[in-house]
Each structure stands twice: as C-alpha cells, then as structure tokens.
Design an enzyme around this catalytic site. Sequence first.
Site, PDB file in Angstrom:
ATOM      1  N   VAL A 151       0.808  -1.230   0.000  1.00  0.00           N
ATOM      2  CA  VAL A 151       0.000   0.000   0.000  1.00  0.00           C
ATOM      3  C   VAL A 151       0.838   1.276   0.000  1.00  0.00           C
ATOM      4  CG1 VAL A 151      -2.074  -1.020   1.022  1.00  0.00           C
ATOM      5  CG2 VAL A 151      -0.301  -0.057   2.534  1.00  0.00           C
ATOM      6  N   TYR A 203       3.634   4.085  17.113  1.00  0.00           N
ATOM      7  CA  TYR A 203       2.358   3.501  16.661  1.00  0.00           C
ATOM      8  C   TYR A 203       1.220   4.488  16.922  1.00  0.00           C
ATOM      9  CZ  TYR A 203      -1.388   0.008  16.042  1.00  0.00           C
ATOM     10  OH  TYR A 203      -2.508  -0.683  15.621  1.00  0.00           O
ATOM     11  N   THR A 241      -4.389 -11.223  16.652  1.00  0.00           N
ATOM     12  CA  THR A 241      -4.124 -11.420  15.215  1.00  0.00           C
ATOM     13  C   THR A 241      -2.604 -11.581  15.107  1.00  0.00           C
ATOM     14  OG1 THR A 241      -3.742  -9.069  14.819  1.00  0.00           O
ATOM     15  CG2 THR A 241      -6.023  -9.833  14.554  1.00  0.00           C
ATOM     16  N   LYS A 245      -1.422   6.137  14.356  1.00  0.00           N
ATOM     17  CA  LYS A 245      -2.876   5.941  14.448  1.00  0.00           C
ATOM     18  C   LYS A 245      -3.616   7.224  14.819  1.00  0.00           C
ATOM     19  CE  LYS A 245      -3.141   1.654  13.164  1.00  0.00           C
ATOM     20  NZ  LYS A 245      -3.903   1.244  11.960  1.00  0.00           N
TER      21      LYS A 245
HETATM   22  P1  NDP Z   1      -2.409  -8.545  10.941  1.00  0.00           P
HETATM   23  O1  NDP Z   1      -0.944  -8.411  11.141  1.00  0.00           O
HETATM   24  O2  NDP Z   1      -3.050  -9.864  11.139  1.00  0.00           O
HETATM   25  O3  NDP Z   1      -2.808  -8.006   9.493  1.00  0.00           O
HETATM   26  C1  NDP Z   1      -2.165  -6.900   8.917  1.00  0.00           C
HETATM   27  C2  NDP Z   1      -2.421  -6.920   7.432  1.00  0.00           C
HETATM   28  O4  NDP Z   1      -1.797  -5.782   6.848  1.00  0.00           O
HETATM   29  C3  NDP Z   1      -1.856  -8.159   6.751  1.00  0.00           C
HETATM   30  O5  NDP Z   1      -2.795  -8.636   5.825  1.00  0.00           O
HETATM   31  C4  NDP Z   1      -0.621  -7.631   6.036  1.00  0.00           C
HETATM   32  O6  NDP Z   1      -0.435  -8.355   4.836  1.00  0.00           O
HETATM   33  C5  NDP Z   1      -1.069  -6.214   5.708  1.00  0.00           C
HETATM   34  N1  NDP Z   1       0.046  -5.325   5.433  1.00  0.00           N
HETATM   35  C6  NDP Z   1       1.062  -4.978   6.263  1.00  0.00           C
HETATM   36  N2  NDP Z   1       1.911  -4.165   5.614  1.00  0.00           N
HETATM   37  C7  NDP Z   1       1.422  -4.005   4.360  1.00  0.00           C
HETATM   38  C8  NDP Z   1       1.852  -3.282   3.226  1.00  0.00           C
HETATM   39  N3  NDP Z   1       2.969  -2.539   3.245  1.00  0.00           N
HETATM   40  N4  NDP Z   1       1.095  -3.341   2.098  1.00  0.00           N
HETATM   41  C9  NDP Z   1      -0.022  -4.101   2.065  1.00  0.00           C
HETATM   42  N5  NDP Z   1      -0.482  -4.790   3.100  1.00  0.00           N
HETATM   43  C10 NDP Z   1       0.238  -4.743   4.234  1.00  0.00           C
HETATM   44  O7  NDP Z   1      -3.053  -7.451  11.912  1.00  0.00           O
HETATM   45  P2  NDP Z   1      -4.566  -6.959  12.181  1.00  0.00           P
HETATM   46  O8  NDP Z   1      -5.542  -7.662  11.358  1.00  0.00           O
HETATM   47  O9  NDP Z   1      -4.699  -6.926  13.634  1.00  0.00           O
HETATM   48  O10 NDP Z   1      -4.422  -5.437  11.713  1.00  0.00           O
HETATM   49  C11 NDP Z   1      -5.259  -4.830  10.754  1.00  0.00           C
HETATM   50  C12 NDP Z   1      -5.349  -3.350  11.110  1.00  0.00           C
HETATM   51  O11 NDP Z   1      -5.991  -3.214  12.376  1.00  0.00           O
HETATM   52  C13 NDP Z   1      -4.012  -2.636  11.237  1.00  0.00           C
HETATM   53  O12 NDP Z   1      -4.099  -1.358  10.673  1.00  0.00           O
HETATM   54  C14 NDP Z   1      -3.822  -2.537  12.737  1.00  0.00           C
HETATM   55  O13 NDP Z   1      -2.987  -1.469  13.105  1.00  0.00           O
HETATM   56  C15 NDP Z   1      -5.259  -2.331  13.182  1.00  0.00           C
HETATM   57  N6  NDP Z   1      -5.541  -2.635  14.576  1.00  0.00           N
HETATM   58  C16 NDP Z   1      -5.351  -3.889  15.083  1.00  0.00           C
HETATM   59  C17 NDP Z   1      -5.609  -4.143  16.416  1.00  0.00           C
HETATM   60  C18 NDP Z   1      -5.365  -5.475  17.025  1.00  0.00           C
HETATM   61  O14 NDP Z   1      -5.292  -5.563  18.269  1.00  0.00           O
HETATM   62  N7  NDP Z   1      -5.271  -6.549  16.279  1.00  0.00           N
HETATM   63  C19 NDP Z   1      -6.122  -3.087  17.287  1.00  0.00           C
HETATM   64  C20 NDP Z   1      -6.328  -1.837  16.640  1.00  0.00           C
HETATM   65  C21 NDP Z   1      -6.049  -1.630  15.344  1.00  0.00           C
HETATM   66  P3  NDP Z   1       0.967  -8.730   4.172  1.00  0.00           P
HETATM   67  O15 NDP Z   1       1.966  -8.889   5.271  1.00  0.00           O
HETATM   68  O16 NDP Z   1       0.646 -10.004   3.434  1.00  0.00           O
HETATM   69  O17 NDP Z   1       1.279  -7.594   3.248  1.00  0.00           O
END
Ligand code: NDP
Length: 243
Positions: free
Chosen positions: A57, A148, A183, A152
Amino acid sequence: MKTNDRLVVITGASSGFGLELAKEFAKDGYPLLLLARRVERMEALQLPNAMARRVDVTNKEEFEAAIREAEAVYGKTSLIVNNAGVMLLGNLANQDAKEWKRMLDVNVMGVMNGMQIVMNDMKERRDGTIINVSSIAGIQAFGNHAAYCASKFGVTGLTRVVRGEMSSYNVRVLSIMPGAVSTELLSHTSKQDIIDGYNDWKESVGAVNITANDVAKTIKYAYELPQSVSLREIVITDTMQDA
Ligand code: NDP
C-alpha cells in the site's frame, strides 16, 4: 446466498481483520478486491467473485493499478477498507527509527494512498464509503506505543478532516478504533519483553475473547447502513479491556 454488485476493496486481506472481512463480504456475494503482499494467502481463500493482488500500500502506482483493474471488471469502488497496518512497539528512547518510518509509511501514507485513489470518483458519483482502520491507540496513549500512536492518531485526524471534505458529496468517511484483538499484528514487534508484557496485560484483565471476526462484522454493519447514515467513529474493544 445473497448477491451484491458493489465492489469492496480490502487492504491487508491476508490475515487478521482483513481476512475476516473478505470472508464476511464474500458470504453476501460482494465482488472483492483483496490486497496485501502475501497474495497466496488471499488466493487460498478461493472466494467467489474475488480478485487478489500483491500490492504494497505504500506503492501508490501498484495500489492504483490493482483498483483500476478490479473496477474494469466489477464497476467503481463502493467501499474501501484501509485496513493494512503494522505495529512495531518500542520505547522511543531506543527504538530503531526504521521501525517508526515503516509504521508511518504503511499506517498513514498507505491509508492516504487508498483514499486518494477512490475519492474523486466517489465525489463525482456522490456515493461511496471509506472506512479507515485506526486504533484505540489513535485516541489514547499506551506505553511503548509512541510511534504507533503517532501513526494511528494520524489516521484518526486525517479521517476526521476528509470526512468534512466529503460530506457535501454524500460520501461516508469513517474510522474504526479497535482495542486489543488477537491477530498476527503483535508478532512483528522486535522486542520479546514488550510482546510478553502486552500479552500478560491482556490475560491479566481477561481481555481475550473479542475476535477479528467481531471487528469484521462491525465494519460490514457500518457499511450496510443506509448511505445517509454515517457511523463516524467506532471504538470497539473486548468488554474486559480496562484501558
Ligand atoms: P495482521 O498483522 O493480522 O494483518 C495486517 C495486514 O496488513 C496483513 O494482511 C498484512 O499483509 C497487511 N500489510 C502490512 N503491511 C502491508 C503493506 N505494506 N502493504 C499491504 N499490506 C500490508 O493485523 P490486524 O488484522 O490486527 O491489523 C489490521 C489493522 O488493524 C491494522 O491497521 C492494525 O494497526 C489495526 N488494529 C489492530 C488491532 C489489534 O489488536 N489486532 C487493534 C487496533 C487496530 P501482508 O503482510 O501479506 O502484506
């Protein structure tokens, strides 16, 4: 199964919230564009009516090319969930600046890229929804979260501004602020003692039952409200989360 013809774009669909979002929207037949770097994980879902593309992204050109490709097949983007993100926890005094940069690039620039790619079409059509995944760390301070939180709070702030810019065009711009949910997110933090401390806190207060699927269903709920209804900011945590 229901059928829907409105294109839903999900970033970070290879794990966590994004993967659950993909499955939830697929159940109702939405055409999907799934984006992340680990494309094989999204392909392995074998969802109907879905295109999976390897996109970082932070690379606006490849991000935009994937969206235009999907729009040529499914029509214009109705919803984008800017969900891709990384969390590299650390103490500002000694954290490697490369980790700050990566978070700001992915979590802030990645979200802005996603918004800009779809928002002009949405304005023209006077229709569309943008949902940015911020965090409770986008409205509150937590130890070891300085960079972080910076990223955010950035997402929360830019979403508020753009919501105001898009409201007169009938385009919804929302943010969701989840609390701690299990996650892969924590696994990228490079300091094991910080990972252990985070897990100990979650377990000690009992904030361990909310799931990524709960968050995904909430995002889908917000999208499926009538276009005239904007659930501007959603704070969602485990009931037992204390902070
Ligand atoms: P995960 O680590 O499970 O998922 C993160 C996703 O982001 C993966 O699919 C990863 O895919 C993708 N990603 C990371 N970097 C890139 C990149 N440069 N380009 C494209 N895709 C990218 O974490 P979560 O599902 O928990 O996180 C999802 C969102 O929720 C994030 O923004 C996180 O900050 C937010 N969040 C999560 C919380 C939690 O406690 N889990 C709480 C609050 C917010 P890949 O590595 O294959 O590119």
